[in-house]
Design an enzyme around this catalytic site. Structure first.
Site, PDB file in Angstrom:
ATOM      1  N   SER A  65       0.949  -1.111  -0.025  1.00  0.00           N
ATOM      2  CA  SER A  65       0.001   0.046  -0.020  1.00  0.00           C
ATOM      3  C   SER A  65       0.889   1.218   0.057  1.00  0.00           C
ATOM      4  O   SER A  65       2.096   1.181   0.476  1.00  0.00           O
ATOM      5  CB  SER A  65      -1.115  -0.229   1.256  1.00  0.00           C
ATOM      6  OG  SER A  65      -1.745  -1.137   1.138  1.00  0.00           O
TER       7      SER A  65
HETATM    8  N1  SAH Z   1      -0.479  -5.154   4.064  1.00  0.00           N
HETATM    9  C1  SAH Z   1       0.392  -5.391   2.886  1.00  0.00           C
HETATM   10  C2  SAH Z   1      -0.467  -5.049   1.607  1.00  0.00           C
HETATM   11  C3  SAH Z   1      -1.559  -5.923   1.321  1.00  0.00           C
HETATM   12  S1  SAH Z   1      -2.237  -5.731  -0.321  1.00  0.00           S
HETATM   13  C4  SAH Z   1       1.470  -4.937   2.825  1.00  0.00           C
HETATM   14  O1  SAH Z   1       1.973  -4.176   3.884  1.00  0.00           O
HETATM   15  O2  SAH Z   1       2.348  -5.091   1.881  1.00  0.00           O
HETATM   16  C5  SAH Z   1      -3.819  -7.041   0.000  1.00  0.00           C
HETATM   17  C6  SAH Z   1      -3.421  -8.422   0.496  1.00  0.00           C
HETATM   18  O3  SAH Z   1      -4.689  -9.152   0.843  1.00  0.00           O
HETATM   19  C7  SAH Z   1      -2.957  -9.280  -0.828  1.00  0.00           C
HETATM   20  O4  SAH Z   1      -1.812  -9.933  -0.464  1.00  0.00           O
HETATM   21  C8  SAH Z   1      -3.888 -10.249  -1.143  1.00  0.00           C
HETATM   22  O5  SAH Z   1      -3.402 -11.508  -1.475  1.00  0.00           O
HETATM   23  C9  SAH Z   1      -4.551 -10.366   0.239  1.00  0.00           C
HETATM   24  N2  SAH Z   1      -5.822 -10.863   0.614  1.00  0.00           N
HETATM   25  C10 SAH Z   1      -7.103 -10.599  -0.280  1.00  0.00           C
HETATM   26  N3  SAH Z   1      -8.015 -11.250   0.131  1.00  0.00           N
HETATM   27  C11 SAH Z   1      -7.645 -12.184   1.326  1.00  0.00           C
HETATM   28  C12 SAH Z   1      -8.187 -12.761   2.389  1.00  0.00           C
HETATM   29  N4  SAH Z   1      -9.508 -13.491   2.230  1.00  0.00           N
HETATM   30  N5  SAH Z   1      -7.491 -13.298   3.407  1.00  0.00           N
HETATM   31  C13 SAH Z   1      -5.972 -13.145   3.519  1.00  0.00           C
HETATM   32  N6  SAH Z   1      -5.325 -12.206   2.627  1.00  0.00           N
HETATM   33  C14 SAH Z   1      -6.133 -11.837   1.517  1.00  0.00           C
END
Ligand code: SAH
Length: 216
Positions: free
Chosen positions: A65
């Site tokens: 993000s």
């Molecule tokens: N917090 C992260 C950014 C996350 S991007 C950082 O600091 O880099 C969002 C993430 O959510 C992605 O990796 C995606 O695979 C994950 N995601 C999507 N749906 C999800 C679910 N149901 N459970 C766990 N992770 C999920």
């Protein structure tokens, strides 16, 4: 080492000129941002990319993000050093690393096993031992370790996922982006003594969609 020095200057500029200038003054949040090198969480480790205020692709269609949004969410979580936190969407592991500096224990769930593995490796290399990475469907929360003082969701949900509300402590805070058509709305949810919730809209934002049972 030249690279080490370059990254510190770029990180400092990002914090001063983007994050502080846009109104984030929380000392603990700024300290956490200063203590974690963001470029280590970006494939390729490009410094210019890592220390500009943008989301960056991390593979598997996912992104780390935007730094301002990360800082804003951490501020709104109102973390205290004794807190147990659940993060949904480990992604690169960067936000989990920041959470590790602001709370006591961090549980983080990632849907994509390869991302979880990569995040775990980096966190271990940085000597961070209070983050516990799990592979699974985070839309269901992580009932084994519930209840949590704080829950932060870093992907956008179709609505506030019910399992997350039930795994939140009384007086706890849940931050979750909820899709409202063309954009996501970052919602701050507080759980009251009577078990009901209070919901505030913080700001429009853009996150990757949540998958799984309570996702899209
Ligand atoms: N917090 C992260 C950014 C996350 S991007 C950082 O600091 O880099 C969002 C993430 O959510 C992605 O990796 C995606 O695979 C994950 N995601 C999507 N749906 C999800 C679910 N149901 N459970 C766990 N992770 C999920």
């Amino acid at each position: 080492m030249r690279k080490e020095k370059d990254y510190r200057e770029l990180l400092e500029r990002l914090i001063r000129e983007t994050i502080e200038k846009r109104g984030i003054k929380d000392r603990r949040v700024l300290e956490a941002l200063r203590s974690i090198p963001r470029h280590l969480f970006i494939p390729g480790g490009d410094l210019e990319l890592a220390y500009s205020d943008h989301p960056v692709p991390i593979g598997y269609g996912q992104t780390i993000s935007q730094p301002y949004m990360v800082a804003y969410m951490l501020k709104e979580l109102e973390l205290e050093p004794h807190h147990k936190v659940l993060e949904i969407g480990t992604g690169s592991g960067y936000n989990a690393a920041l959470l590790s500096k602001l709370a006591k224990e961090v549980y983080t769930v990632e849907y994509v096993p390869e991302l979880a593995r990569r995040a775990k490796n980096i966190l271990t290399k940085l000597g961070i031992d209070n983050v516990h990475v799990f592979v699974g469907d985070g839309s269901l929360g992580l009932p084994e370790y519930a209840p949590y003082d704080r829950i932060i969701v870093t992907c956008s949900a179709p609505q506030i996922p019910e399992p997350l509300v039930s795994q939140l402590k009384t007086n706890g805070i849940l931050l979750v982006p909820v899709n409202e058509g063309y954009y996501d709305m970052l919602k701050k949810v507080r759980k009251l003594e009577n078990g009901k919730i209070e919901v505030y809209d913080l700001m429009p934002c853009a996150f990757v969609p949540m998958r799984g049972a309570y996702g899209f």
